[in-house]
Design a protein around this motif. Structure first.
Motif, mmCIF file in Angstrom:
data_model
loop_
_atom_site.group_PDB
_atom_site.id
_atom_site.type_symbol
_atom_site.label_atom_id
_atom_site.label_comp_id
_atom_site.label_asym_id
_atom_site.label_seq_id
_atom_site.Cartn_x
_atom_site.Cartn_y
_atom_site.Cartn_z
ATOM 1 N N ASP A 49 6.711 1.722 -2.444
ATOM 2 C CA ASP A 49 5.839 -0.034 -1.461
ATOM 3 C C ASP A 49 4.735 0.673 -0.496
ATOM 4 O O ASP A 49 5.054 1.846 -0.081
ATOM 5 C CB ASP A 49 7.043 -0.281 -0.455
ATOM 6 N N ALA A 50 4.215 0.338 -0.133
ATOM 7 C CA ALA A 50 3.363 0.174 0.701
ATOM 8 C C ALA A 50 3.894 1.405 1.813
ATOM 9 O O ALA A 50 3.326 1.723 2.213
ATOM 10 C CB ALA A 50 2.499 -0.869 1.397
ATOM 11 N N GLY A 95 13.075 -7.503 -1.948
ATOM 12 C CA GLY A 95 12.635 -5.296 -1.299
ATOM 13 C C GLY A 95 11.267 -6.034 -1.079
ATOM 14 O O GLY A 95 11.133 -6.845 -1.683
ATOM 15 N N PRO A 96 10.811 -4.910 -0.675
ATOM 16 C CA PRO A 96 8.890 -4.710 -0.356
ATOM 17 C C PRO A 96 8.337 -4.716 -1.708
ATOM 18 O O PRO A 96 8.876 -4.332 -2.296
ATOM 19 C CB PRO A 96 9.186 -3.485 0.397
ATOM 20 N N ALA A 97 7.053 -5.363 -1.677
ATOM 21 C CA ALA A 97 6.611 -5.266 -3.041
ATOM 22 C C ALA A 97 5.793 -3.883 -2.902
ATOM 23 O O ALA A 97 5.984 -3.117 -1.999
ATOM 24 C CB ALA A 97 5.318 -5.629 -2.947
ATOM 25 N N ARG A 98 6.494 -3.534 -4.828
ATOM 26 C CA ARG A 98 6.557 -1.733 -4.989
ATOM 27 C C ARG A 98 5.678 -2.075 -5.941
ATOM 28 O O ARG A 98 4.962 -2.541 -6.561
ATOM 29 C CB ARG A 98 8.049 -1.378 -5.488
ATOM 30 N N LEU A 103 -4.807 7.805 -2.502
ATOM 31 C CA LEU A 103 -4.805 7.660 -3.549
ATOM 32 C C LEU A 103 -4.327 8.889 -4.175
ATOM 33 O O LEU A 103 -3.864 8.827 -5.774
ATOM 34 C CB LEU A 103 -6.471 7.841 -4.123
ATOM 35 N N ASN A 104 -3.845 10.261 -3.883
ATOM 36 C CA ASN A 104 -3.216 11.683 -4.587
ATOM 37 C C ASN A 104 -1.668 11.380 -3.748
ATOM 38 O O ASN A 104 -0.718 11.563 -5.184
ATOM 39 C CB ASN A 104 -3.918 12.410 -3.047
ATOM 40 N N ILE A 105 -1.513 10.990 -2.922
ATOM 41 C CA ILE A 105 0.050 10.339 -2.867
ATOM 42 C C ILE A 105 0.191 9.289 -4.206
ATOM 43 O O ILE A 105 1.656 8.882 -5.007
ATOM 44 C CB ILE A 105 0.600 9.445 -1.698
ATOM 45 N N LEU A 106 -0.547 8.740 -4.277
ATOM 46 C CA LEU A 106 -0.143 6.980 -5.328
ATOM 47 C C LEU A 106 -0.510 7.636 -6.712
ATOM 48 O O LEU A 106 0.628 7.891 -7.640
ATOM 49 C CB LEU A 106 -1.672 6.385 -5.241
ATOM 50 N N SER A 153 -3.862 4.411 8.949
ATOM 51 C CA SER A 153 -3.031 3.571 9.485
ATOM 52 C C SER A 153 -2.361 2.405 8.136
ATOM 53 O O SER A 153 -2.985 2.255 6.781
ATOM 54 C CB SER A 153 -4.698 1.834 10.305
ATOM 55 N N LEU A 154 -1.769 1.014 8.085
ATOM 56 C CA LEU A 154 -0.848 1.128 7.207
ATOM 57 C C LEU A 154 -2.056 -0.401 6.656
ATOM 58 O O LEU A 154 -1.639 -0.432 5.311
ATOM 59 C CB LEU A 154 0.095 -0.295 7.914
#
Length: 143
Positions: free
Chosen positions: A40-41, A81-84, A29-32, A56-57
């Motif tokens: 992306d994840a 690309g990956p989901a962002r 949550l802090n990173i987001l 964990s991922l």
């Protein structure tokens, strides 16, 4: 959101979905909350993993899924690309994706919005939702 109220809202949503707010989820949550772009994840996981190796991922994916389902974040599947993910602040904007770097640039244009409304009206429609993604390469001066 980029503030403590934003984190509190994320926590409330996770608790309502039956999740405990563990140290790992708090870190996500802090990173987001601190992300200015569209991580992306895997990027979220890598940043979190540098701080807490136990994350964990799968925890990142589960957390992001709950937040997406609540509407507090938006998931984008930009071409190739990956989901962002980005925080949903309620303000509409569109995206320009740099094909060389993968950078996602947000922009808003009243002219584009008006043109879309005009086209829809001419065809007998009212726009309920739309998403505009432009893909391009930076033009080099003198080249």
């Amino acid at each position: 959101m980029n503030d403590e109220a934003g984190i509190a809202k994320y926590e409330e949503i996770l608790r309502a979905a039956g999740f405990r707010i563990t140290r790992q989820r708090q870190l996500i949550l802090n990173i987001l909350n601190d992300s200015a772009g569209h991580p992306d994840a895997t990027e979220i996981f890598e940043r979190a993993n540098r701080i807490d190796r136990r994350i964990s991922l799968a925890t990142v994916y589960r957390t992001m899924k709950v937040l997406e389902e609540s509407g507090t974040i938006q998931r984008h599947a930009f071409e190739g690309g990956p989901a962002r993910f980005e925080q949903n602040d309620g303000e509409h904007h569109d995206h320009l994706i740099d094909l060389d770097t993968g950078e996602v640039i947000e922009f808003a244009s009243e002219r584009i919005e008006a043109l879309q409304e005009e086209i829809a009206a001419k065809l007998g429609y009212r726009i309920e939702h739309h998403r505009l993604e432009l893909y391009g390469r930076k033009v080099r001066k003198g080249g």
